[in-house]
Design a protein around this motif. Sequence first.
Motif, PDB file in Angstrom:
ATOM      1  N   ASP A 197       0.825  -1.084  -0.011  1.00 28.28           N
ATOM      2  CA  ASP A 197       0.197   0.002  -0.057  1.00 28.28           C
ATOM      3  C   ASP A 197       0.644   1.246   0.068  1.00 28.28           C
ATOM      4  N   LEU A 198       2.045   1.234   0.941  1.00 34.02           N
ATOM      5  CA  LEU A 198       2.953   2.361   0.715  1.00 34.02           C
ATOM      6  C   LEU A 198       3.457   2.797  -0.557  1.00 34.02           C
ATOM      7  N   ALA A 199       3.955   1.644  -1.251  1.00 36.29           N
ATOM      8  CA  ALA A 199       4.446   1.778  -2.624  1.00 36.29           C
ATOM      9  C   ALA A 199       3.579   2.333  -3.284  1.00 36.29           C
ATOM     10  N   TYR A 200       2.275   1.964  -3.383  1.00 34.56           N
ATOM     11  CA  TYR A 200       1.305   2.629  -4.175  1.00 34.56           C
ATOM     12  C   TYR A 200       1.127   4.164  -3.858  1.00 34.56           C
ATOM     13  N   GLU A 201       0.883   4.311  -2.758  1.00 33.79           N
ATOM     14  CA  GLU A 201       0.705   5.814  -2.340  1.00 33.79           C
ATOM     15  C   GLU A 201       1.922   6.518  -2.837  1.00 33.79           C
ATOM     16  N   LEU A 202       3.293   6.120  -2.629  1.00 37.87           N
ATOM     17  CA  LEU A 202       4.231   6.589  -3.033  1.00 37.87           C
ATOM     18  C   LEU A 202       4.447   7.088  -4.614  1.00 37.87           C
ATOM     19  N   SER A 203       3.884   6.065  -5.400  1.00 34.16           N
ATOM     20  CA  SER A 203       3.701   6.632  -6.944  1.00 34.16           C
ATOM     21  C   SER A 203       2.942   7.709  -7.230  1.00 34.16           C
ATOM     22  N   HIS A 204       1.716   7.878  -6.169  1.00 36.53           N
ATOM     23  CA  HIS A 204       0.804   9.060  -6.468  1.00 36.53           C
ATOM     24  C   HIS A 204       1.534  10.349  -5.945  1.00 36.53           C
ATOM     25  N   LEU A 205       2.202   9.998  -4.732  1.00 32.47           N
ATOM     26  CA  LEU A 205       2.877  11.109  -4.226  1.00 32.47           C
ATOM     27  C   LEU A 205       4.071  11.803  -4.912  1.00 32.47           C
ATOM     28  N   ALA A 206       4.753  10.817  -5.770  1.00 31.62           N
ATOM     29  CA  ALA A 206       5.975  11.258  -6.443  1.00 31.62           C
ATOM     30  C   ALA A 206       5.580  12.073  -7.801  1.00 31.62           C
ATOM     31  N   ARG A 207       4.306  11.705  -8.279  1.00 33.32           N
ATOM     32  CA  ARG A 207       3.625  12.561  -9.347  1.00 33.32           C
ATOM     33  C   ARG A 207       3.458  13.919  -8.910  1.00 33.32           C
ATOM     34  N   VAL A 208       2.794  14.011  -7.781  1.00 30.88           N
ATOM     35  CA  VAL A 208       2.395  15.118  -7.192  1.00 30.88           C
ATOM     36  C   VAL A 208       3.627  16.250  -6.925  1.00 30.88           C
ATOM     37  N   PHE A 209       4.653  15.691  -6.435  1.00 32.16           N
ATOM     38  CA  PHE A 209       5.837  16.256  -5.999  1.00 32.16           C
ATOM     39  C   PHE A 209       6.676  16.752  -7.328  1.00 32.16           C
ATOM     40  N   ASN A 210       6.764  15.755  -8.378  1.00 35.25           N
ATOM     41  CA  ASN A 210       7.410  16.028  -9.593  1.00 35.25           C
ATOM     42  C   ASN A 210       6.772  17.298 -10.447  1.00 35.25           C
ATOM     43  N   ALA A 211       5.656  17.343 -10.188  1.00 34.16           N
ATOM     44  CA  ALA A 211       4.862  18.642 -10.983  1.00 34.16           C
ATOM     45  C   ALA A 211       4.742  19.708 -10.015  1.00 34.16           C
ATOM     46  N   LEU A 212       5.132  19.595  -8.687  1.00 38.55           N
ATOM     47  CA  LEU A 212       5.322  20.776  -8.110  1.00 38.55           C
ATOM     48  C   LEU A 212       6.882  21.091  -8.227  1.00 38.55           C
ATOM     49  N   GLY A 213       7.811  20.393  -8.551  1.00 38.62           N
ATOM     50  CA  GLY A 213       9.136  20.823  -8.789  1.00 38.62           C
ATOM     51  C   GLY A 213       9.958  20.798  -7.542  1.00 38.62           C
ATOM     52  N   GLU A 214       9.672  19.993  -6.518  1.00 40.83           N
ATOM     53  CA  GLU A 214       9.819  19.685  -5.187  1.00 40.83           C
ATOM     54  C   GLU A 214      10.220  18.389  -5.075  1.00 40.83           C
ATOM     55  N   PRO A 215      11.372  17.992  -4.388  1.00 40.49           N
ATOM     56  CA  PRO A 215      11.714  16.623  -3.875  1.00 40.49           C
ATOM     57  C   PRO A 215      10.582  15.995  -2.823  1.00 40.49           C
ATOM     58  N   LEU A 216      10.384  14.812  -2.994  1.00 42.16           N
ATOM     59  CA  LEU A 216       9.518  14.199  -1.975  1.00 42.16           C
ATOM     60  C   LEU A 216      10.381  13.457  -1.282  1.00 42.16           C
ATOM     61  N   VAL A 217      10.485  13.804  -0.044  1.00 44.41           N
ATOM     62  CA  VAL A 217      11.300  13.425   1.209  1.00 44.41           C
ATOM     63  C   VAL A 217      10.456  12.887   2.038  1.00 44.41           C
ATOM     64  N   LEU A 218      10.754  11.484   2.363  1.00 45.97           N
ATOM     65  CA  LEU A 218      10.240  10.595   3.448  1.00 45.97           C
ATOM     66  C   LEU A 218      10.928  10.768   4.789  1.00 45.97           C
ATOM     67  N   LEU A 219       9.860  10.652   5.782  1.00 49.21           N
ATOM     68  CA  LEU A 219      10.814  10.767   7.219  1.00 49.21           C
ATOM     69  C   LEU A 219      10.138   9.251   7.884  1.00 49.21           C
ATOM     70  N   LYS A 220      10.837   9.067   8.885  1.00 49.89           N
ATOM     71  CA  LYS A 220      10.359   7.909   9.828  1.00 49.89           C
ATOM     72  C   LYS A 220      10.038   6.658   9.095  1.00 49.89           C
ATOM     73  N   GLY A 221       8.892   6.009   9.618  1.00 54.06           N
ATOM     74  CA  GLY A 221       8.850   4.652   9.310  1.00 54.06           C
ATOM     75  C   GLY A 221       8.561   4.511   7.373  1.00 54.06           C
ATOM     76  N   ALA A 222       7.854   5.421   6.840  1.00 58.59           N
ATOM     77  CA  ALA A 222       7.940   5.407   5.415  1.00 58.59           C
ATOM     78  C   ALA A 222       9.328   5.398   4.813  1.00 58.59           C
ATOM     79  N   ALA A 223      10.088   6.223   5.418  1.00 59.42           N
ATOM     80  CA  ALA A 223      11.351   6.252   4.658  1.00 59.42           C
ATOM     81  C   ALA A 223      12.139   5.018   5.096  1.00 59.42           C
ATOM     82  N   TYR A 224      12.052   4.308   6.310  1.00 56.54           N
ATOM     83  CA  TYR A 224      12.713   3.062   6.354  1.00 56.54           C
ATOM     84  C   TYR A 224      12.328   1.809   5.808  1.00 56.54           C
ATOM     85  N   ILE A 225      10.842   1.891   5.512  1.00 54.17           N
ATOM     86  CA  ILE A 225      10.372   1.028   4.621  1.00 54.17           C
ATOM     87  C   ILE A 225      10.772   1.170   2.935  1.00 54.17           C
TER      88      ILE A 225
END
Length: 358
Positions: free
Chosen positions: A73-101
């Motif tokens: 589920d996290l991988a699926y959400e990250l695919s959507h978030l990456a598109r949002v942040f790519n369009a925004l022109g900002e890096p998608l930076v994860l913290l804590k548990g999501a970053a560890y996984i």
Amino acid sequence: MTPVLLEALRQPRSAASLSTAALTLLVAQARTTNLLAALGLRLEAAGVLEDLAPEARRHFRSAVLAQEKQQRDLAYELSHLARVFNALGEPLVLLKGAAYIAAGLDCSRGRLISDIDLLVTEASIDRAERSLQSAGWEGVKQDTYDDRYYRRWMHEIPPLVHRSRGSVLDVHHTILPPTAGPRLPAERLFEELQPIVPGVQGLGAEDMVLHSAAHLFYESEFPHALRDLWDQRCLLLQFSEQIPDFWDRLAARAGIMDLETPLWLSLRYVDMHFAISPPPEVLARLRPKAAALRSVWWDFLFRRIFRPDHPSTRLRFHATAEQLLFVRGHALRMPPWLLLPHLARKGLRRLGPATEGA
């Protein structure tokens, strides 16, 4: 007496000799600490899971399957978030548990998360919030005071929940409230970002450890204290084995980020519970003023909190330690002129509905 969960985490092979009653207790302690899947994988790696009673094996395997689904589920959400942040022109930076996984770190084995923590610059946080809202994440309904409190005093905006998938985002612009004691230069976090997967980044190794320690030792509530200390143990062990001069680099970075005390506390209790210790000279560099006297106070509190949150393991004065840590956490993060009105308002809210917009 050492909780059976701590003993199994330290020496997983010891679980093979547990009685049925002790195994039942082990499962209960691991579940209440959110370490059931992590322990199951640790027992499997040690080759003892198959030796356990079938009832216990089912609990561990069920928890592992649930965590594996959460990873997908996290991988699926990250695919959507990456598109949002790519369009925004900002890096998608994860913290804590999501970053560890996402990074596949050792502490991600069996690690559960309740939300996805992101980091953006303070200058970009309004644009990021609007972009995420356009992509389906909506703000959790709050009263005017709570919304204003988040935006003015906290290190994050109010949580965002996806309207159809239910995924929860916590979007931060730094890793501690600006009102907290440390003078943390948030812009320095972005200097050491490391790629995780294409389109996704995380903090540098030292900053990842420091964030975990700061989050733990500046908290006022501790629902997953032992799980968070286990994160620290795994991060420290992995990075110290993989990164040359890691301990020196970590101590130096703690000085730059003004986080020596939470790191020293983390190292103290990781060593106390899991026998992972840095070189003595590193501890000496981090040691806070009057540490000998303050350690008596800290040990009274944290030795009661760093145990499974289960009736079988609670020490005397556990509730007192929880209450004192609640006050301590708020006092560390907020000056008195802000803290006292805030706690008064929270207390009044428990007695009756707050006036909207007051």
